[in-house]
Design a protein around this motif. Structure first.
Motif, mmCIF file in Angstrom:
data_model
loop_
_atom_site.group_PDB
_atom_site.id
_atom_site.type_symbol
_atom_site.label_atom_id
_atom_site.label_comp_id
_atom_site.label_asym_id
_atom_site.label_seq_id
_atom_site.Cartn_x
_atom_site.Cartn_y
_atom_site.Cartn_z
ATOM 1 N N THR A 87 0.876 -1.245 0.084
ATOM 2 C CA THR A 87 -0.156 0.045 0.129
ATOM 3 C C THR A 87 0.771 1.249 -0.079
ATOM 4 O O THR A 87 0.518 2.154 -0.710
ATOM 5 C CB THR A 87 -1.054 0.021 1.244
ATOM 6 O OG1 THR A 87 -0.331 -0.130 2.405
ATOM 7 C CG2 THR A 87 -2.186 -0.824 1.039
ATOM 8 N N MET A 187 -9.283 10.135 7.552
ATOM 9 C CA MET A 187 -9.014 8.911 7.029
ATOM 10 C C MET A 187 -8.927 8.051 7.998
ATOM 11 O O MET A 187 -9.468 6.830 8.173
ATOM 12 C CB MET A 187 -7.503 8.762 6.477
ATOM 13 C CG MET A 187 -6.967 7.676 5.644
ATOM 14 S SD MET A 187 -7.830 7.478 4.240
ATOM 15 C CE MET A 187 -7.337 5.898 3.614
ATOM 16 N N ALA A 191 -11.652 5.008 8.011
ATOM 17 C CA ALA A 191 -11.226 3.585 7.883
ATOM 18 C C ALA A 191 -11.590 2.858 9.131
ATOM 19 O O ALA A 191 -12.001 1.727 9.110
ATOM 20 C CB ALA A 191 -9.729 3.687 7.882
ATOM 21 N N GLN A 286 -10.701 8.938 1.046
ATOM 22 C CA GLN A 286 -9.577 8.434 0.758
ATOM 23 C C GLN A 286 -8.940 9.086 -0.463
ATOM 24 O O GLN A 286 -7.792 9.447 -0.278
ATOM 25 C CB GLN A 286 -9.705 6.986 0.081
ATOM 26 C CG GLN A 286 -10.158 6.052 1.020
ATOM 27 C CD GLN A 286 -10.396 4.531 0.184
ATOM 28 O OE1 GLN A 286 -11.376 4.563 -0.284
ATOM 29 N NE2 GLN A 286 -9.639 3.535 0.350
ATOM 30 N N TRP A 309 -0.604 8.451 5.142
ATOM 31 C CA TRP A 309 -1.785 8.108 4.669
ATOM 32 C C TRP A 309 -2.101 6.836 4.947
ATOM 33 O O TRP A 309 -3.101 6.189 5.352
ATOM 34 C CB TRP A 309 -2.130 8.462 3.195
ATOM 35 C CG TRP A 309 -3.062 8.161 2.445
ATOM 36 C CD1 TRP A 309 -4.378 9.113 2.617
ATOM 37 C CD2 TRP A 309 -3.841 7.211 1.803
ATOM 38 N NE1 TRP A 309 -5.536 8.520 1.855
ATOM 39 C CE2 TRP A 309 -5.017 7.387 1.484
ATOM 40 C CE3 TRP A 309 -2.992 6.065 1.364
ATOM 41 C CZ2 TRP A 309 -5.802 6.565 0.524
ATOM 42 C CZ3 TRP A 309 -3.958 5.207 0.643
ATOM 43 C CH2 TRP A 309 -5.346 5.374 0.130
ATOM 44 N N ASN A 310 -1.100 5.747 4.601
ATOM 45 C CA ASN A 310 -1.516 4.425 4.816
ATOM 46 C C ASN A 310 -1.397 4.019 6.446
ATOM 47 O O ASN A 310 -2.167 2.980 6.670
ATOM 48 C CB ASN A 310 -0.273 3.738 4.017
ATOM 49 C CG ASN A 310 -0.596 3.531 2.527
ATOM 50 O OD1 ASN A 310 -1.555 2.763 2.168
ATOM 51 N ND2 ASN A 310 0.147 4.342 1.708
ATOM 52 N N TYR A 313 -4.794 4.626 7.370
ATOM 53 C CA TYR A 313 -5.760 3.910 6.874
ATOM 54 C C TYR A 313 -5.575 2.523 7.464
ATOM 55 O O TYR A 313 -6.858 1.873 8.092
ATOM 56 C CB TYR A 313 -5.291 3.302 5.372
ATOM 57 C CG TYR A 313 -6.427 2.629 4.439
ATOM 58 C CD1 TYR A 313 -6.956 1.710 4.858
ATOM 59 C CD2 TYR A 313 -6.575 2.864 2.796
ATOM 60 C CE1 TYR A 313 -7.937 1.015 4.123
ATOM 61 C CE2 TYR A 313 -7.417 2.275 2.175
ATOM 62 C CZ TYR A 313 -8.114 1.356 2.774
ATOM 63 O OH TYR A 313 -8.898 0.480 1.834
ATOM 64 N N THR A 317 -8.352 1.026 10.338
ATOM 65 C CA THR A 317 -9.109 -0.314 10.000
ATOM 66 C C THR A 317 -8.860 -1.451 10.907
ATOM 67 O O THR A 317 -9.894 -1.924 11.501
ATOM 68 C CB THR A 317 -8.794 -1.041 8.550
ATOM 69 O OG1 THR A 317 -8.853 -0.019 7.126
ATOM 70 C CG2 THR A 317 -9.318 -2.076 7.942
#
Length: 366
Positions: A87, A187, A191, A286, A309-310, A313, A317
């Protein structure tokens, strides 16, 4: 060597991402169901997604060896390392392979590459398990190995394009956090909602074999639609950073609809509609948050922006799966979905306070 969204390297990156996210999407709702049927509760099911988000393809078939929580968490941890590499590299290449004026649309195309597998495989995984069993699904989850073969063919541009005048708004020495707070918060919270929704719908819905595939299809399709709309608005109208609040508000609205997903609910249509609304809101956030972070970081720190950003994310999650699972275990799924909606409403208020009327993120103009 050509650059832009039509270049061979950009298309190869999209193809590699498609195969990589195929394995992720296929197993994301299946693994929690596997451990739940193995005797773990909602918290244990959520922990499998949480550990994952912390090598994605090769370990997947080993999930079939045991439904015990310990072995599944171990395999999920190994898969999570590969998922993180995939990612971060993929979203960084969105910025590196195209010029800033195309970042919005490039991020949308990247969203299609990672969203298409979710559109098809999030609902398919649960449905296929009911017909052919878990083992075949776990073997199919090794699809990222195909994408791995495409990576050596990707070539970076010989020379980076000159940065636009707006890049001066984000000099290399400026603290990234100043422009990162709102995108990261948006985000993270979206997420969290999406992670909890995907993880627990198979457990919360009254008829998971019917309602859940439709709802998961809806949330994946909604995310792709949201990313496409955001890509157009960001590139053509310079709206980077201004879609976070609308996106979070939509996601909160969708999570409120998911209160109907508690055991015994019969409003399957409302559950599917709520999931689609969550997806649209998440898709807006996103795309918008990624481009906003690129603008805040500047060309010299695209890799850092991608990692930030990841992290948001993955952490969101994982928090959605583990945190909402911890709430659902004693209080039920209604309480978990309600908490997610409240967090999103709070995020809207926080982002509104941080945004002054004249403040804008750098525009990716032509």
């Amino acid at each position: 060597m050509s650059t832009g969204t039509g270049s061979a390297s950009f298309r190869l990156m999209l193809a590699a991402s498609l195969f990589g996210f195929g394995g992720y999407a296929l197993l994301l709702p299946v693994v929690p169901l596997w451990v739940a049927r193995g005797g773990s509760g909602a918290f244990g099911a959520g922990a499998t997604t949480g550990v994952l988000m912390l090598l994605l393809g090769a370990p997947s078939p080993f999930l079939a060896l045991s439904a015990g929580l310990g072995p599944v968490l171990a395999v999920s941890a190994v898969r999570g390392v590969g998922f993180g590499l995939l990612t971060v590299a993929g979203s960084a290449l969105v910025a590196e392979l195209v010029r800033p004026a195309e970042h919005g649309r490039a991020a949308a195309l990247y969203g299609f590459a990672v969203g298409a597998p979710q559109l098809a495989l999030l609902p398919a995984g649960v449905a296929v398990v009911e017909r052919v069993g878990f083992t075949a699904v776990f073997v199919a989850g090794a699809s990222p190995l195909v994408g791995m073969l495409l990576v050596p063919l990707i070539r970076m541009p010989a020379g980076a394009p000159p940065p636009p005048p707006e890049a001066a708004a984000a000099p290399a020495h400026a603290p990234l956090w100043r422009g990162a707070v709102a995108p990261v918060l948006g985000m993270l919270l979206c997420a969290t909602a999406q992670g909890g929704l995907i993880t627990f719908l198979p457990l919360a819905a009254a008829a998971p074999g019917v309602v859940v595939p439709v709802a998961l299809f809806g949330t994946a399709a909604g995310a792709m639609l949201g990313r496409w709309v955001a890509g157009q608005l960001v590139d053509r109208r310079g709206m980077a950073g201004r879609l976070l609040i609308p996106g979070m508000a939509l996601a909160a609205t969708g999570m409120l609809a998911e209160l109907l997903a508690a055991p015994g609910a019969v409003a399957g249509g409302a559950v599917a509609l709520g999931a689609a609304i969550v997806g649209i809101g998440f898709g807006l956030v996103q795309n918008d948050s990624l481009v906003a972070l690129f603008g805040a970081a500047g060309p010299a720190r695209y890799g850092t922006a991608s990692a930030v950003w990841n992290i948001a994310y993955d952490a969101g999650t994982g928090a959605g799966a583990v945190g909402l699972g911890a709430i659902a275990e004693p209080f039920g799924f209604r309480a978990a979905f309600a908490m997610s909606a409240l967090l999103l409403v709070g995020g809207c208020a926080a982002c509104a306070r941080k945004s002054s009327p004249g403040r804008r993120f750098p525009r990716t103009s032509h």
